[in-house]
Enzyme design. Sequence first.
Site, short mmCIF file in Angstrom:
data_model
loop_
_atom_site.label_atom_id
_atom_site.label_comp_id
_atom_site.label_asym_id
_atom_site.label_seq_id
_atom_site.Cartn_x
_atom_site.Cartn_y
_atom_site.Cartn_z
N SER A 370 0.87 -1.17 0.00
CA SER A 370 0.00 0.00 0.00
C SER A 370 0.91 1.21 0.00
CB SER A 370 -0.88 0.01 1.25
OG SER A 370 -1.53 1.26 1.34
N ARG A 371 0.89 1.98 -1.09
CA ARG A 371 1.88 3.05 -1.23
C ARG A 371 1.49 4.34 -0.55
NH1 ARG A 371 1.50 1.40 -6.52
NH2 ARG A 371 2.81 -0.39 -6.86
N VAL A 372 0.21 4.56 -0.30
CA VAL A 372 -0.13 5.87 0.26
C VAL A 372 -0.86 5.81 1.60
CG1 VAL A 372 -0.25 6.91 -2.02
CG2 VAL A 372 -2.32 6.08 -0.96
#
Length: 511
Positions: A370-372
């Site tokens: 999950s990048r953000v």
Amino acid sequence: MAELQVAELSKDLQAAIAGLEKKEGLTDAGVVIRVGDGVAWVHGLKQAGYSEVLEIDTKAGVVEAFALNLMEDEIGAVILGDDSKVAAGDTVRLKGTILEVPVGEELLGRVVDPLGRPLDGGPAIKAKNRGPIEREAIGVMGRKHVHEPMMTGIVAIDAMFPIGRGQRELIIGDRQTGKTAIAVDTMINQAREKTGVINIYVAVGQKLSKIAGLVERLKQEGVMEQTIVVATGPSDPASLLYLAPYAGTAMGEYFRDKGGHALMIYDDLTKHAVAYRQMSLLLRRPPGREAFPGDVFYLHSRLLERSAKLSDELGAGSLTALPIIETQAGDISAYIPTNVISITDGQIFMETDLFYQGIRPAISAGLSVSRVGGDAQTKAVKSVSGHLKLGLSQFRELASFAQFGSDLDADTKAQIERGQRLTELLKQPQYQPMSIWEQVASVFAVSEGLFDGVPADKIKDAQAALLTKLWTDHKAEMRELNKGAEKVEKDSASAKIIAKAAKAAAKGFES
Ligand SMILES: Nc1ncnc2c1ncn2[C@@H]1O[C@H](COP(=O)(O)OP(=O)(O)OP(=O)(O)O)[C@@H](O)[C@H]1O
Ligand SMILES: [Mg+2]
């Protein structure tokens, strides 16, 4: 060129075109020259824009279509109603709008098709508002960074791959690996935790019995009142399947734009891409890789760009997206999967092997990301789950080595055992999303080693005992912890409460 094409047409059609040209010109009007497979080819309509609605005057009344292929001398339009009513020679006019669907509170609790027509046997929808199916995404200035949690209630996700409001997190995996289950539990969690988030579930070409089962379940769980289901079945025309995700998004944007929060579930975009390929081939677009048209990337990028966390000036609403993609034999490097991976802010990867080993939800710790969502994770969950992901991926690696030898040093052995307990802990049945306090207490107990004396196959029992104990003896503290704002650290009051209860719970199961 246009003259030549017209010259090839039958006498009747030529007369129809000439008549129309004289009467009202060929700018806002045109004539159907061919029809088939749900597509009408129209001569004229020089003013038509992409996705504009056309009205075809047929002998059996007006049939709507929308323009998709804009070429120099003809337009390919996808017919929205019954294509058998449309015949060559029919007059076509621009309606002057692009395609719109009803949006608003009136749709809550309803099952509709992509044009907002009820499929649940209920009354017609009398919405005050309408929203455009295609709409430009909000620019950077209108956005704010993702910072509020969108809790799924699934510990493995909320602890390791937290999702925030406005994020686009892909759920990807082979068929029958629990993809839909993740999305459904997330919807249920919104109702249980009273987050006020509106769910919009878009079914693309799914068996109607499956959709009906899902709606029934959502009703049982008390989620349907805050949910809209946009449904298309496998026998619906490709054009409806193509429209479904955009229509659902228009419905979600309504809530986003008035400062609310909505969750979009697109189940699934693989079928959506296939429907678009079918439509494009009928529109005679040149096929490219895997026979998809060249703009298939844009098909999903312009859809997912509409999910956003809005700036305070725009009301601070949000639209979160959980698109689903089905892979073949776990191949995430195929055309459509790579496209959607590159458009989204991360992915939850479902592993078939884990699923069959009984590790469900079958979330891959190594391939998911999950990048953000980091900033959006609740403080409480964050404070206990820092080492979870690394611990779990190291464990899977060690465990595969450990198969080959029995002489393991004490450290490695301990690490493997901790990993086994963690794996057991993260198993979670369907329809049972967990609250923040439940997640925090469970993860804390295992990662602090408080369950080290409990055999792996008794971990779920020990967890249940712990949660019952905490809820019986410390309701007020757990309610407070559930707000998520408090960090649970070694010597904090909550940590002491949980530790004491965990030790007591573990006693009953130690061998
Ligand atoms: N956490 C879970 N625990 C136990 N069973 C589960 C869990 N999640 C899913 N299942 C079961 O696994 C099966 C597949 O789940 P689901 O339909 O969600 O998968 P899918 O990947 O969406 O499948 P499809 O490819 O058919 O859309 C279902 O029978 C479901 O009940
Ligand atoms: Mg599914």
